[in-house]
Design an enzyme around this catalytic site. Sequence first.
Site, PDB file in Angstrom:
ATOM      1  N   CYS A  10       0.866  -1.159   0.159  1.00 25.20           N
ATOM      2  CA  CYS A  10      -0.266   0.239   0.169  1.00 25.20           C
ATOM      3  C   CYS A  10       0.811   1.243   0.136  1.00 25.20           C
ATOM      4  O   CYS A  10       1.933   1.216   0.569  1.00 25.20           O
ATOM      5  CB  CYS A  10      -1.025   0.059   1.198  1.00 25.20           C
ATOM      6  SG  CYS A  10      -2.033  -1.272   1.439  1.00 25.20           S
ATOM      7  N   ARG A  16       3.412  -0.110  -5.039  1.00 24.48           N
ATOM      8  CA  ARG A  16       3.377  -0.701  -3.740  1.00 24.48           C
ATOM      9  C   ARG A  16       2.198  -1.491  -3.751  1.00 24.48           C
ATOM     10  O   ARG A  16       1.675  -2.045  -2.220  1.00 24.48           O
ATOM     11  CB  ARG A  16       3.357   0.525  -2.605  1.00 24.48           C
ATOM     12  CG  ARG A  16       4.765   1.210  -2.576  1.00 24.48           C
ATOM     13  CD  ARG A  16       4.837   2.322  -1.456  1.00 24.48           C
ATOM     14  NE  ARG A  16       4.551   1.764  -0.156  1.00 24.48           N
ATOM     15  CZ  ARG A  16       5.662   1.123   0.604  1.00 24.48           C
ATOM     16  NH1 ARG A  16       6.869   1.247   0.180  1.00 24.48           N
ATOM     17  NH2 ARG A  16       5.367   0.537   1.597  1.00 24.48           N
ATOM     18  N   TRP A  20      -2.878  -2.352  -1.481  1.00 26.73           N
ATOM     19  CA  TRP A  20      -2.612  -4.070  -1.733  1.00 26.73           C
ATOM     20  C   TRP A  20      -3.533  -4.803  -0.863  1.00 26.73           C
ATOM     21  O   TRP A  20      -2.917  -4.709   0.412  1.00 26.73           O
ATOM     22  CB  TRP A  20      -1.132  -4.411  -1.779  1.00 26.73           C
ATOM     23  CG  TRP A  20      -0.938  -5.783  -2.276  1.00 26.73           C
ATOM     24  CD1 TRP A  20      -0.610  -6.330  -3.668  1.00 26.73           C
ATOM     25  CD2 TRP A  20      -0.670  -6.809  -1.516  1.00 26.73           C
ATOM     26  NE1 TRP A  20      -0.510  -7.512  -3.455  1.00 26.73           N
ATOM     27  CE2 TRP A  20      -0.336  -7.908  -2.188  1.00 26.73           C
ATOM     28  CE3 TRP A  20      -0.950  -7.231   0.040  1.00 26.73           C
ATOM     29  CZ2 TRP A  20      -0.083  -9.197  -1.705  1.00 26.73           C
ATOM     30  CZ3 TRP A  20      -0.567  -8.554   0.669  1.00 26.73           C
ATOM     31  CH2 TRP A  20      -0.253  -9.363  -0.351  1.00 26.73           C
ATOM     32  N   ASN A  57      -1.059   1.962   5.683  1.00 27.05           N
ATOM     33  CA  ASN A  57      -0.347   0.799   5.167  1.00 27.05           C
ATOM     34  C   ASN A  57       0.160  -0.149   6.361  1.00 27.05           C
ATOM     35  O   ASN A  57       0.963   0.241   7.375  1.00 27.05           O
ATOM     36  CB  ASN A  57       0.991   1.463   4.496  1.00 27.05           C
ATOM     37  CG  ASN A  57       1.643   0.461   4.027  1.00 27.05           C
ATOM     38  OD1 ASN A  57       1.432  -0.674   3.755  1.00 27.05           O
ATOM     39  ND2 ASN A  57       3.036   0.873   4.017  1.00 27.05           N
ATOM     40  N   GLY A  58      -0.327  -1.054   6.323  1.00 30.58           N
ATOM     41  CA  GLY A  58       0.052  -2.288   7.356  1.00 30.58           C
ATOM     42  C   GLY A  58      -1.320  -3.130   7.642  1.00 30.58           C
ATOM     43  O   GLY A  58      -2.157  -3.035   7.096  1.00 30.58           O
ATOM     44  N   GLU A  88      15.932 -17.189 -10.981  1.00 25.45           N
ATOM     45  CA  GLU A  88      15.687 -15.925 -11.178  1.00 25.45           C
ATOM     46  C   GLU A  88      14.753 -15.808 -12.573  1.00 25.45           C
ATOM     47  O   GLU A  88      14.065 -15.051 -12.825  1.00 25.45           O
ATOM     48  CB  GLU A  88      16.781 -15.016 -11.181  1.00 25.45           C
ATOM     49  CG  GLU A  88      16.602 -13.550 -11.132  1.00 25.45           C
ATOM     50  CD  GLU A  88      15.822 -12.914 -10.340  1.00 25.45           C
ATOM     51  OE1 GLU A  88      15.364 -13.571  -9.620  1.00 25.45           O
ATOM     52  OE2 GLU A  88      15.497 -11.659 -10.589  1.00 25.45           O
ATOM     53  N   LYS A 125      11.340 -14.413 -12.992  1.00 25.86           N
ATOM     54  CA  LYS A 125      10.820 -13.233 -13.958  1.00 25.86           C
ATOM     55  C   LYS A 125       9.708 -13.456 -14.627  1.00 25.86           C
ATOM     56  O   LYS A 125       8.887 -12.800 -14.764  1.00 25.86           O
ATOM     57  CB  LYS A 125      12.049 -12.548 -14.270  1.00 25.86           C
ATOM     58  CG  LYS A 125      13.233 -11.880 -13.803  1.00 25.86           C
ATOM     59  CD  LYS A 125      12.739 -10.801 -13.257  1.00 25.86           C
ATOM     60  CE  LYS A 125      12.205 -10.748 -11.879  1.00 25.86           C
ATOM     61  NZ  LYS A 125      13.351 -10.574 -10.823  1.00 25.86           N
ATOM     62  N   GLU A 155       6.417 -14.203 -12.955  1.00 27.01           N
ATOM     63  CA  GLU A 155       5.600 -12.814 -12.214  1.00 27.01           C
ATOM     64  C   GLU A 155       5.021 -11.978 -13.185  1.00 27.01           C
ATOM     65  O   GLU A 155       4.196 -11.325 -12.873  1.00 27.01           O
ATOM     66  CB  GLU A 155       6.582 -12.319 -11.140  1.00 27.01           C
ATOM     67  CG  GLU A 155       7.709 -11.654 -11.619  1.00 27.01           C
ATOM     68  CD  GLU A 155       8.633 -11.050 -10.458  1.00 27.01           C
ATOM     69  OE1 GLU A 155       8.082 -10.847  -9.480  1.00 27.01           O
ATOM     70  OE2 GLU A 155      10.006 -10.934 -10.561  1.00 27.01           O
ATOM     71  N   HIS A 174      16.053 -36.153 -12.502  1.00 28.54           N
ATOM     72  CA  HIS A 174      15.426 -36.799 -11.291  1.00 28.54           C
ATOM     73  C   HIS A 174      14.090 -36.300 -11.118  1.00 28.54           C
ATOM     74  O   HIS A 174      13.456 -36.369 -10.146  1.00 28.54           O
ATOM     75  CB  HIS A 174      16.224 -36.246 -10.021  1.00 28.54           C
ATOM     76  CG  HIS A 174      17.781 -36.733 -10.184  1.00 28.54           C
ATOM     77  ND1 HIS A 174      17.952 -38.048  -9.746  1.00 28.54           N
ATOM     78  CD2 HIS A 174      18.907 -36.044 -10.163  1.00 28.54           C
ATOM     79  CE1 HIS A 174      19.456 -38.200  -9.876  1.00 28.54           C
ATOM     80  NE2 HIS A 174      19.869 -36.964  -9.974  1.00 28.54           N
ATOM     81  N   LYS A 228       5.494  -4.477  -4.590  1.00 27.96           N
ATOM     82  CA  LYS A 228       6.924  -4.203  -4.755  1.00 27.96           C
ATOM     83  C   LYS A 228       7.411  -4.429  -3.379  1.00 27.96           C
ATOM     84  O   LYS A 228       8.729  -5.066  -3.230  1.00 27.96           O
ATOM     85  CB  LYS A 228       7.261  -2.601  -5.090  1.00 27.96           C
ATOM     86  CG  LYS A 228       9.029  -2.403  -5.385  1.00 27.96           C
ATOM     87  CD  LYS A 228       9.451  -2.890  -6.517  1.00 27.96           C
ATOM     88  CE  LYS A 228      10.962  -2.969  -6.534  1.00 27.96           C
ATOM     89  NZ  LYS A 228      11.309  -3.863  -7.403  1.00 27.96           N
TER      90      LYS A 228
HETATM   91  C1  F6R Z   1      10.658 -10.386  -7.573  1.00 24.86           C
HETATM   92  C2  F6R Z   1      10.832  -9.523  -6.418  1.00 24.86           C
HETATM   93  C3  F6R Z   1      10.462 -10.122  -5.163  1.00 24.86           C
HETATM   94  C4  F6R Z   1      11.480  -9.205  -4.251  1.00 24.86           C
HETATM   95  C5  F6R Z   1      10.919  -9.925  -2.688  1.00 24.86           C
HETATM   96  C6  F6R Z   1      11.999  -9.240  -1.677  1.00 24.86           C
HETATM   97  O1  F6R Z   1      10.974  -9.637  -8.830  1.00 24.86           O
HETATM   98  O2  F6R Z   1      10.999  -8.195  -6.798  1.00 24.86           O
HETATM   99  O3  F6R Z   1      10.596 -11.460  -5.240  1.00 24.86           O
HETATM  100  O4  F6R Z   1      12.861  -9.784  -4.565  1.00 24.86           O
HETATM  101  O5  F6R Z   1       9.757  -9.490  -2.384  1.00 24.86           O
HETATM  102  O6  F6R Z   1      12.027  -7.698  -1.851  1.00 24.86           O
HETATM  103  P1  F6R Z   1      13.173  -7.083  -1.022  1.00 24.86           P
HETATM  104  O7  F6R Z   1      14.344  -7.305  -1.971  1.00 24.86           O
HETATM  105  O8  F6R Z   1      12.698  -5.553  -1.260  1.00 24.86           O
HETATM  106  O9  F6R Z   1      13.454  -7.515   0.393  1.00 24.86           O
END
Ligand code: F6R
Length: 615
Positions: free
Chosen positions: A2, A27, A75, A101-102, A488, A492, A495, A511, A610
């Site tokens: 949020c 956010r 969110w 936010n929380g 990774e 990507k 998501e 396996h 994010k």
């Molecule tokens: C994926 C992504 C998330 C963050 C995760 C941790 O693209 O952005 O998986 O890596 O939420 O976030 P931080 O690094 O801010 O602790």
Amino acid sequence: MCGIVGYLGQREAYPIVIKGLERLEYRGYDSAGIVLYDGEKAKLCKTKGKVTDLKGKAESENITTGSIGLGHTRWATHGEPNDVNAHPHLSNSGNLAIIHNGIIENYGSIKKELEKRGYTFHSDTDTEVLVNLIEDIKEKEQVKLGKAVQIALNQVVGAYAIAVFDKSKPDEIVVAKLGSPLAIGVGEGEFFIASDASPFIEYTNNAIYLEDEQMAIVRLGRDVKVRQIKDDKSVAAYVQELQLNLDQIEKNGYDHFMLKEIHEQPHAIKDTYRGRLRTNEGIIKMAGIEDNLEKFLNANRIIIVACGTSWHAGLVAEYIFEDLVRIPVEVEYASEFRYRNPVITSKDVVIAISQSGETADTLAAIKLAKQNGAFVFGVCNVVGSSIARESHAGAYTHAGPEIGVASTKAFTTQITLLSLIALKLAQSKGMISKTEFHQYLAEMEAIPDKVEKVLLSDDHVKYISSVYKDVPNFLYLGRGYNFPVALEGALKLKEISYIHAEGYPAAEMKHGPIALIDEQMPVVVIATKKGHYEKVVSNIQEIKSRKGKIIGIVTEGDKEVKSMADYVIEVPETIEGLTPLLTTIPLQLLSYHIAVMRNCNVDQPRNLAKSVTVE
Ligand code: F6R
């Protein structure tokens, strides 16, 4: 999660709050709302959807005037995303407005008490309970808004960044923080409230970042008054000058923030090693490590805690630390670590990796580590973030703001920084020869140009994306340093394009995942020359003989994989430990182009946010 924005001053609050919400949409973006007070009425507008939907609704309902305003982009945690659950929320009398936010964990019991006292609730949210609790205290105790907020927050359990105003006192906003970020922009006769500084950077460079368990009374014509929530004691407000500029938070001609951030990587990596990597002097300068060298050198082990992409960077770090420094390393999902009663001792060094520095699980993991006597070192991007402040020491990646929800430059700069730390420790411990150390420094310095070169493959990657954009599944394989890169790459793709993808260590394929391979299955194999090349070539043959499609990430000039693969993307040669910095780039581009071709919202993928400030 949020985003919250507030304005108090002489200008119209509406355009400032709306623009601020657009900047904070990373956010959360499932619903949004705004409340404005124009001297007569507190006018509220809320809607399911994005800030642009809110804008349309507010303008069609003429809710655009007033010089005090609060806005929120959500969110969802409590209650589905809809117009009613969107913030702001008003108290029963309609006098108080709040954004939050929380999470308020004990909202259920408070709600029951308030219901007994005649309060009614329209939404399913914890936030509506909080604003009515504040109102109840204000009326019952006959206290000012600030005091009522302070008493209320001492009754709640949970996390919050809140801003509240009382329409009978429209020259004041009360804000408070615990576990979620909150910045106060201090302008000339005006104030801004926001989850980060991006909503107000064009108005002021001066900001106060509240610490956890602090609140502030922001009143026109007065200095900001900061107090401790627990005991109401006054605290000096520290106004800091921000280094952020507007270019860093705008798209600058790119279609998406993600693409901009992918292309920023050469620069971001340089910013990470600037001042630290001193090739001419043959040293790495890092005060955070130098000041705590004994802790690292005497550590029994290093425990890395992180989530998501940052956890993948942690896996790369495990390889490089064990390889160069010969210290045992464990890499833990922060969410598991914090709850599984792990063995932690004062001889452990815990490295927390987090772009945002606000991830709730990572924050809780380091608190646990500290309680058990471990030394905690934070690797964060966002300066002044909670994890940075909670750590005993740390180093920033200096990647600049990352706004695209899918992490890109955060990952490569985390790897850069962790590699510098490993090299510095290896040198201090006498584990690396002078020649190898110098080779690493020179190669690290060459990485930005090599990343630039990989970025030139963009059109080629775009073409490959057009071939595979409609498949339902993808497999990513890598070995050694490139195993985390495979993870990774798969993350990507999942998501942002919503294609199911799995990352696997290449040798593990036989396996289990090999059963998935048929002529429909694209397999991205990272097969660079340094890094078990021959073994990976055998894995490619295994895929080939089951008719899988191969996209190889190979070293420039490679012929063998090229002869077997359907497509290859070349990356320049480098030291094995630094290959992730190059092999990651085509995978970011592949997921980006596939997502765009599938009409997905690249910067704001569904259900994600994010910074994950809830557990
Ligand atoms: C994926 C992504 C998330 C963050 C995760 C941790 O693209 O952005 O998986 O890596 O939420 O976030 P931080 O690094 O801010 O602790």
